[in-house]
Design a protein around this motif. Structure first.
Motif, mmCIF file in Angstrom:
data_model
loop_
_atom_site.group_PDB
_atom_site.id
_atom_site.type_symbol
_atom_site.label_atom_id
_atom_site.label_comp_id
_atom_site.label_asym_id
_atom_site.label_seq_id
_atom_site.Cartn_x
_atom_site.Cartn_y
_atom_site.Cartn_z
ATOM 1 N N ASN A 156 0.829 -1.207 0.000
ATOM 2 C CA ASN A 156 0.000 0.000 0.000
ATOM 3 C C ASN A 156 0.866 1.261 0.000
ATOM 4 O OD1 ASN A 156 -2.667 1.375 0.340
ATOM 5 N ND2 ASN A 156 -1.751 1.991 2.296
ATOM 6 N N LYS A 157 1.932 1.241 0.800
ATOM 7 C CA LYS A 157 2.823 2.397 0.888
ATOM 8 C C LYS A 157 3.520 2.669 -0.435
ATOM 9 C CE LYS A 157 6.844 2.204 3.020
ATOM 10 N NZ LYS A 157 7.898 2.158 4.068
ATOM 11 N N LEU A 158 3.906 1.604 -1.145
ATOM 12 C CA LEU A 158 4.625 1.749 -2.412
ATOM 13 C C LEU A 158 3.689 1.927 -3.604
ATOM 14 C CD1 LEU A 158 7.445 -0.940 -1.971
ATOM 15 C CD2 LEU A 158 7.584 1.524 -1.571
ATOM 16 N N GLY A 159 2.404 1.642 -3.395
ATOM 17 C CA GLY A 159 1.441 1.813 -4.474
ATOM 18 C C GLY A 159 1.492 0.716 -5.522
ATOM 19 N N ILE A 160 1.819 -0.510 -5.088
ATOM 20 C CA ILE A 160 1.900 -1.645 -6.013
ATOM 21 C C ILE A 160 1.158 -2.843 -5.419
ATOM 22 C CG2 ILE A 160 4.084 -0.924 -7.045
ATOM 23 C CD1 ILE A 160 5.510 -2.916 -5.217
ATOM 24 N N SER A 161 1.045 -3.927 -6.193
ATOM 25 C CA SER A 161 0.396 -5.136 -5.707
ATOM 26 C C SER A 161 1.324 -5.892 -4.755
ATOM 27 C CB SER A 161 0.012 -6.040 -6.882
ATOM 28 O OG SER A 161 1.179 -6.512 -7.550
ATOM 29 N N ARG A 162 0.797 -6.898 -4.106
ATOM 30 C CA ARG A 162 1.566 -7.628 -3.098
ATOM 31 C C ARG A 162 2.602 -8.578 -3.705
ATOM 32 N NH1 ARG A 162 -2.882 -9.532 1.309
ATOM 33 N NH2 ARG A 162 -1.048 -10.608 2.132
#
Length: 218
Positions: free
Chosen positions: A39-45
């Motif tokens: 969430n912090k990086l703005g990408i999927s897991r």
């Protein structure tokens, strides 16, 4: 810091998370939550999961009680990692004697000059960087890719141990030993060079352990 989309996502996530760990943004033993990082990086897991796997291989993250946590080094770990470093850097010196280039010799001489200057001015942070550069030049001069990779992992863990356990600017006087190491290396005196490198790293370990002891006793 956020992800740049065109570049490899898991490698970017790895570099960002590794940098944050080495800068002390996470406490030793702190749980790393995949969803929060994503969430912090703005990408999927998915890319975050791969980055975490890579950091576990580096030894900066570990599984503990079913969770991923930041590596929490012990005094025994410090001794173990320095023992590995001692043997591997002695090997690096031995190989570098046969492989080192004239340009690398000039790099060492320049590094020594800058180190003397930083030492006289008591610039601890600069001394730290110059010390690492000195060792890196010798390690690269070994021309042994596996050795270089192993020492890169060790260097990362030692850096992490220093920021989490020493907690302050600490660098012993090593200038004269660097000067002798260069002379032995250039002159092809393998036994003297490897013996001095081992002694040099042993002194570094003794200094770190003493400093950790002083910090813990306060």
């Amino acid at each position: 810091m956020r992800i740049i989309k065109p570049e490899s996502l898991h490698l970017q996530a790895y570099a960002i998370l590794k940098g944050e760990i080495l800068e002390g943004e996470y406490r030793p033993g702190e749980r790393i939550v995949e969803a929060k990082i994503a969430n912090k990086l703005g990408i999927s897991r998915g890319p975050v999961r791969e980055a975490i796997r890579m950091l576990i291989q580096d030894g900066l993250l570990m599984y503990n009680d079913g969770y991923v946590r930041v590596y929490q080094p012990t005094l025994e770990d410090v001794v173990d990692i320095f023992q590995c470093r001692e043997s591997l850097e002695a090997l690096a010196v031995s190989l570098a004697i046969e492989q080192i280039t004239d340009n690398e010799k000039k790099q060492l001489a320049n590094n020594l000059e800058l180190t003397y200057h930083a030492y006289q001015q008591k610039k601890s942070i600069e001394l730290s960087k110059l010390d690492q550069e000195f060792h890196d030049i010798i390690i690269q001069a070994s021309r042994n890719k596996q050795l270089i990779e192993l020492l890169d992992v060790i260097r990362t863990k030692i850096h992490y141990m220093r920021i989490t356990m020493v907690q302050g600017e600490f660098y012993p006087s090593f200038v004269s030993e660097h000067e002798k190491l260069i002379r032995f290396l250039v002159d092809g005196k393998e036994t003297k060079a490897t013996t001095l490198m081992k002694t040099h790293i042993q002194k570094g370990l003794e200094g770190v352990l003493m400093h950790i002891g002083n910090v813990q006793s306060r």
